[in-house]
Enzyme design. Structure first.
Site, PDB file in Angstrom:
ATOM      1  CB  CYS A 287       2.805   1.570   1.381  1.00 22.10           C
ATOM      2  SG  CYS A 287       2.842  -0.229   1.330  1.00 22.10           S
ATOM      3  CG  HIS A 314       5.707   0.346  -2.105  1.00 28.42           C
ATOM      4  ND1 HIS A 314       5.270   0.767  -0.866  1.00 28.42           N
ATOM      5  CD2 HIS A 314       6.110   1.470  -2.755  1.00 28.42           C
ATOM      6  CE1 HIS A 314       5.427   2.075  -0.767  1.00 28.42           C
ATOM      7  NE2 HIS A 314       5.927   2.525  -1.904  1.00 28.42           N
ATOM      8  CG  ASP A 331       5.871   6.347  -2.405  1.00 28.78           C
ATOM      9  OD1 ASP A 331       5.175   6.530  -1.386  1.00 28.78           O
ATOM     10  OD2 ASP A 331       6.493   5.298  -2.624  1.00 28.78           O
TER      11      ASP A 331
END
Length: 632
Positions: A287, A314, A331
């Protein structure tokens, strides 16, 4: 025109023009091959910028479309439905092979082609001028608190997105023309639906559609997720072992994971790069690498974008929608947009601090990502709230020091509007409750970011439930997302949420279309099959079952398919294709029943939506699913 003459004519254009034309034509062909019955993608308007500038402006460009199977009219090129799939595939492959051959022969190879052929490596001599690291201004840390110091570092790191050479290099890798074409088509489709239903309030723009296209391209075509590296020695499966301290590994990064092969036991390094020039070459990571590179892509598109860092490990991106006048959660790992509660509701994250960083501001956006602000406040222990506010104001003032007064006023007004948004807690939907996509199941479970639904509900029928005429009913309303178990007008039990009443389910969720004011149950995006099972236990009922009436409403589109089976211990019955009602008689000696629905098929990118259960308007109070059990 013969094929040889066409290619000779096309070859008179510049290498860059040829490369772009072949790329766009190939994508057009791929779209048709994916969804051959969709006539919309078989029609190319001459007025479209991508078609006009990238194909028709070239010598031989229009001939390529004709050779592909399109027929020219006064305003467009249209491909008849009779055009064979084989001919489309053949011409596309010929065109791509020809482009690769002339580029190789002339030593004119695009960066993307070099990557595909492994002819370029990060920081090799021949590309030093291209991938020279971005030099950030020196950072003098003001705070002793570790959390506030991390904020200072992140606030400084995001300045790399403003490097013009880096943004220009990134923009060359993005198929902007194709994404713009697809976003315009997507917007037209939305507008057509809005015209049919005047009550719809469609407040979106091409930019909003383009954000979705960029997310999809980044996820599916550009970046690659890495759980563990493939063994560089034998190609076997590896597992993380430890972080390397070997100086030979620590080149252009201070973090290198060592993954040990389960077969040959050798180590393979996995460098965790933050240098965006290298990430534009390697195009892989987790990520951190994904969000870092995607945020750069957004800035390369000249959008206001910021990197969002969640304290519990995250990161993602926010992009400002000019039309909607608000920040959109994006995202890239998950290819999701505007579902900010997914981390708390779907991934089971305990949100505490979520901070957004850009070259012009730093903002505490925690409240956008939680539906329980009180619980969040109880977890915020890294510093006092007034210390955090002071740091936010100090860093923000430092960033905006050189900005013009009009820009400062605009940013202040935008910040105030955002703070007003945070005053109201949002409620999570089923879309927010979806689990994480990226990463292996084991990796997600270790991080606690997916939830296992172990509440296998069984509807137990007791003799005492048969109050009215020896009959009981189980029914579900999708609009209100609730079950009722009743006998006549007597409600014996009520359950909230669709999953609370099923025995098991796989790859399905309740979709709420707020724009169209509709709700239904369908497959998760990308899943080939979805299934639900309801289970009834009759062993506690002393009376004999006489008949079962099933009403099972569903909707299918394209070739979407719904199969419904009702089974006892000894026999199974299928709901006839196209039928929504069924009565089963003569099943007297049964101790249980199961009703199973399978959702399959569908076409194109929206195949998951082409088989829908219990579709109804959000204002409805009807029950599109009911089971009536009649006893003797």
């Amino acid at each position: 025109m013969g094929l040889d003459n066409l290619l000779e004519k096309l070859g008179r254009n510049s290498p860059d023009a040829i490369n772009e034309a072949v790329r766009v034509i190939s994508k057009i062909a791929e779209n048709i091959l994916k969804d051959p019955k969709n006539m919309k993608i078989r029609t190319l308007q001459k007025s479209n910028a991508a078609i006009s500038n990238k194909i028709l402006a070239l010598e031989g460009g229009a001939d390529c479309l004709t050779m592909l199977g399109f027929q020219e009219t006064a305003t467009s090129f249209t491909m008849p439905s009779s055009t064979s799939i084989e001919s489309i595939t053949e011409f596309k492959e010929i065109l791509v092979s020809w482009k690769n051959s002339i580029f190789t022969n002339d030593n004119v190879i695009s960066q993307e082609d070099k990557k595909a052929k492994n002819e370029i490596a990060p920081h090799e001599e021949s590309t030093k001028d291209v991938i020279k690291p971005v030099v950030l201004p020196p950072l003098e840390l003001m705070y002793s608190n570790p959390f506030l110091r991390r904020m200072e570092v992140h606030a400084n790191d995001v300045l790399q997105y403003e490097d013009e050479k880096l943004r220009a290099r990134c923009r060359k890798l993005i198929p902007v023309t194709l994404l713009e074409f697809n976003s315009q088509e997507r917007l037209r489709a939305v507008q057509k639906l809005a015209k049919k239903d005047q009550s719809l309030d469609v407040d979106v723009s091409v930019q909003d559609m383009l954000i979705l296209e960029l997310l999809s391209w980044f996820k599916n075509d550009f970046f690659t997720w890495v759980d563990c590296m493939e063994c560089e020695h034998c190609g076997g499966e590896t597992a993380f072992s430890h972080m390397s301290t070997d100086p030979k590994h620590l080149v252009y990064t201070e973090r290198v994971e060592l993954h040990r092969c389960k077969s040959c036991r050798q180590f393979t390094p996995f460098p965790r790069y933050s240098d965006l020039n290298i990430l534009l070459e390697t195009r892989k990571g987790r990520c951190g690498e994904w969000a870092n590179t995607f945020t750069l892509c957004c800035r390369a598109m000249n959008w206001d974008a910021r990197l969002v860092v969640e304290e519990n490990d995250h990161v993602w991106t926010e992009v400002y929608s000019i039309t909607q006048k608000r920040w959109l959660h994006c995202d890239s790992c998950e290819n999701i947009c505007d579902t900010p509660l997914i981390y708390e509701s779907g991934w089971n994250k305990k949100i505490s601090y979520v901070i957004a960083y850009s070259a012009e501001e730093v903002q505490d956006v925690t409240w956008r990502y939680s539906s329980n602000h009180k619980a969040v406040l109880s977890r915020r222990k890294n510093c006092l709230e007034n210390q955090l506010l002071d740091a936010l104001f100090t860093i923000r003032d430092k960033k905006q020091k050189a900005l013009s007064e009009p820009r400062k006023k605009y940013l202040t007004k935008r910040t105030l509007m955002e703070l007003v948004e945070f005053l109201i807690e949002k409620k999570s939907s089923d879309e927010d409750k979806k689990g994480r996509i990226s990463g292996s199941t084991a990796w997600k479970l270790r991080r606690g970011e997916i939830q296992c639904d172990v509440t296998s509900h069984v509807w137990s029928i007791h003799s005492s439930d048969l109050i009215d005429n020896n009959t009981v009913t189980i029914k579900y309303c999708c609009a209100q997302d609730k079950y009722e178990y009743s006998s006549g007008s007597n409600i014996l039990k009520a359950l909230e949420r669709w999953a609370s009443g099923v025995f098991n389910h796989q790859s399905v969720f309740r979709k709420v279309e707020t724009d169209w004011k509709m709700a239904y149950i369908c497959r998760e995006d990308g899943k080939v099959e979805g299934a639900l099972t309801w289970k009834l236990d009759l062993s506690n009922c002393t009376k004999r079952l006489d008949s079962v009436d099933i009403f099972f409403d569903y909707a299918t589109f394209e070739n979407g398919r719904v199969e419904v089976n009702i089974c006892s211990e000894n026999s199974c019955y299928s709901l006839p294709r196209g039928e929504k009602k069924m009565t089963i008689s003569g099943i007297h000696d049964v101790r249980g029943l199961t009703i199973t629905a399978k959702l399959t098929e569908g076409k194109g990118n929206c195949a998951w939506q082409h088989a829908q259960l219990f579709r109804q308007n959000l204002d409805s109070s009807d029950y599109p699913f009911s089971i009536i059990l009649k006893f003797k």
